[in-house]
Design an enzyme around this catalytic site. Structure first.
Site, PDB file in Angstrom:
ATOM      1  N   ASP A 289       0.820  -1.190   0.082  1.00  0.00           N
ATOM      2  CA  ASP A 289      -0.089   0.020  -0.001  1.00  0.00           C
ATOM      3  C   ASP A 289       0.666   1.153   0.065  1.00  0.00           C
ATOM      4  OD1 ASP A 289      -2.879   1.188   2.145  1.00  0.00           O
ATOM      5  OD2 ASP A 289      -2.289   1.536  -0.255  1.00  0.00           O
TER       6      ASP A 289
ATOM      7  N   GLU B  82       1.504   4.162  -3.874  1.00  0.00           N
ATOM      8  CA  GLU B  82       1.064   2.644  -4.116  1.00  0.00           C
ATOM      9  C   GLU B  82       1.891   1.804  -4.850  1.00  0.00           C
ATOM     10  OE1 GLU B  82      -2.695   3.769  -5.670  1.00  0.00           O
ATOM     11  OE2 GLU B  82      -3.827   3.836  -3.427  1.00  0.00           O
TER      12      GLU B  82
ATOM     13  N   ASP C  78      -5.146  -2.752  -2.314  1.00  0.00           N
ATOM     14  CA  ASP C  78      -6.446  -2.047  -2.216  1.00  0.00           C
ATOM     15  C   ASP C  78      -6.648  -0.898  -3.515  1.00  0.00           C
ATOM     16  OD1 ASP C  78      -5.565  -0.743   0.766  1.00  0.00           O
ATOM     17  OD2 ASP C  78      -5.736   0.362  -1.070  1.00  0.00           O
TER      18      ASP C  78
ATOM     19  N   ASP D 273      -1.523  -0.942   4.954  1.00  0.00           N
ATOM     20  CA  ASP D 273      -1.855   0.470   5.176  1.00  0.00           C
ATOM     21  C   ASP D 273      -1.076   0.982   6.556  1.00  0.00           C
ATOM     22  OD1 ASP D 273      -4.344   2.121   6.901  1.00  0.00           O
ATOM     23  OD2 ASP D 273      -3.899   2.779   4.832  1.00  0.00           O
TER      24      ASP D 273
ATOM     25  N   HIS E 250      23.667   2.368  20.478  1.00  0.00           N
ATOM     26  CA  HIS E 250      23.090   2.801  21.474  1.00  0.00           C
ATOM     27  C   HIS E 250      21.504   2.411  21.698  1.00  0.00           C
ATOM     28  CE1 HIS E 250      20.881   5.994  19.872  1.00  0.00           C
ATOM     29  NE2 HIS E 250      21.694   6.356  19.044  1.00  0.00           N
TER      30      HIS E 250
ATOM     31  N   GLU F  88      27.814  10.614  16.251  1.00  0.00           N
ATOM     32  CA  GLU F  88      27.055  10.624  15.409  1.00  0.00           C
ATOM     33  C   GLU F  88      27.157  11.753  14.655  1.00  0.00           C
ATOM     34  OE1 GLU F  88      25.361   9.698  12.905  1.00  0.00           O
ATOM     35  OE2 GLU F  88      23.837   8.439  13.886  1.00  0.00           O
TER      36      GLU F  88
END
Length: 415
Positions: free
Chosen positions: A13, A53, A79, A133, A203, A284
């Site tokens: 989806d 989609e 869907d 979904d 971490h 980081e």
């Protein structure tokens, strides 16, 4: 782990809040009996519902190939009547973006069919596509989910990868590694060998992790929350057991200078009866003026710049650093760690982990985003005197399975 072939179900989806607007996709792969094998989700910046989609379909088919199940009979359930009818060949595709995406999906389906598999498409009501979904909504919220469950239903079997890398003490240079022949062992309780045994631990979680906020070097620097402290303790136990199984060596523990890594590394050092050392080069990446921003807000208001941060190694935010700068300092930290010899445990962050994986496996840093490294996960390498390096395992989280409310995704915002 199920053998190749058999029958698989792909549920896919995508959605867009505004059409076009903030978009994301979701996809999952199941055995025919309902056993969940893989989950995928990610943000797409600003895009239409149809683009989202189709992207969900593409990533669902790619997950089938990632699982090594290309010989399977695959039933795709969506869907989206448009995607199902177009992929089935009953409706024409007029829009250029749709033709491009449909072509990408057909290439993946062709790869499955070339291996003896088959792909069929079927429409389902939205309430029967709830899992995909939900994943697509997580993508729209800025989350990236990449989780394979096939090998985690029992003790993991770890692959062995040998790569010729030259002198590891020259890791700060530009030479790239190449991946050699891949072999698979039957080892279920891994042990480590080599002149240097490097165990890298991401971490545990912070409140920023749960809020999907960027938090890099020079930023807010939040501590571990209660969940993160429990994860750090569990990781410490797993590291100690691994070291105890692997035979005697000298052992050292290194952490980044950020609080969450120091707390995680501190728990590991306590379990080993050691004093941790701090190396700022394992910090980081610095995100500058984006520090503290949520991924959802950045996707909404700064989609192009966010893509540049992820894909352009020279791009840096004001007050931050580029991927090239991050890579340079992490390579220096890696060289120093390997030069110690013995067992070296490093408590660090998502992007430094990706830098090391990219270098050892010889893959582009953008491709390394496909490798999951969850909070409090373990990744280990064996370095040898002849310059060889072996990836012992990646993203081991077995020690977290018994923790209450353990998340099923790899939060990608608080690195």
């Amino acid at each position: 782990m199920p053998s190749a072939g058999g029958r698989l179900i792909v549920e896919a989806d995508g959605g867009s809040r505004g059409n076009p607007g903030v978009a994301g996709y979701g996809a999952l792969v199941r055995e025919a009996d309902g056993q969940l094998l893989a989950e995928r989700a990610a943000p797409l910046g600003t895009a239409s519902n149809n683009v989202a989609e189709y992207t969900g379909l593409i990533e669902g088919l790619r997950a089938v190939l990632d699982l090594g199940r290309e010989a399977a009979q695959v039933q795709v359930r969506m869907d989206s009547k448009l995607v199902v009818e177009q992929m089935s060949g009953r409706w024409k595709i007029k829009h250029e973006d749709m033709r491009r995406l449909a072509g990408e999906a057909r290439e993946l389906a062709s790869a499955i069919e070339a291996a003896g598999g088959q792909v069929a498409y079927g429409w389902v009501p939205r309430d029967q596509n709830a899992a995909a979904d939900a994943l697509s909504n997580r993508g729209m919220d800025g989350e990236t989910v990449r989780r394979d469950h096939a090998a985690s239903r029992a003790q993991p079997t770890f692959g062995e990868v040998r790569a010729a890398v030259g002198d590891v003490r020259a890791a700060a240079g530009e030479e790239q590694t190449t991946v050699g022949e891949q072999l698979f062992s039957t080892e279920t309780d891994p042990t480590l060998e080599g002149s240097c045994r490097l165990i890298m631990v991401r971490h545990g979680v912070t409140d920023f992790t749960r809020s999907h906020k960027l938090d890099g070097r020079g930023g807010s620097n939040p501590p571990l929350n209660d969940e993160g402290l429990a994860q750090a303790a569990a990781a410490a136990g797993a590291v100690k057991r691994l070291i105890d199984r692997s035979g005697p060596t000298t052992v050292s523990v290194i952490t980044s200078s950020l609080t969450r890594a120091m707390q995680t590394g501190g728990a590991i050092a306590d379990a080993l009866g050691l004093t941790p050392e701090v190396d700022h080069d394992w910090d980081e990446q610095a995100f500058g003026d984006w520090d503290g921003q949520t991924m959802a807000d950045l996707v909404t208001h700064s989609g192009e710049e966010l893509l540049a941060l992820r894909q352009d190694p020279a791009y840096a935010r004001p007050g931050g650093e580029s991927r090239n700068q991050l890579t340079g300092r992490v390579n220096h930290a890696l060289a120093r760690a390997v030069a110690r010899g013995g067992t070296v445990v490093v408590a660090t962050h998502r992007l430094p982990l990706m830098v090391v994986l990219s270098r050892v496996l010889g893959v582009d840093s953008n491709r390394a985003w496909s490798i999951a490294t969850a909070p409090a996960s373990l990744t280990a390498y064996e370095f040898w005197p002849d310059g060889g390096v072996q990836v012992a395992f990646v993203n081991d989280t077995h020690h977290l399975h018994d923790l209450e409310d353990q998340p099923s995704t790899d939060p990608g915002a608080d690195h």
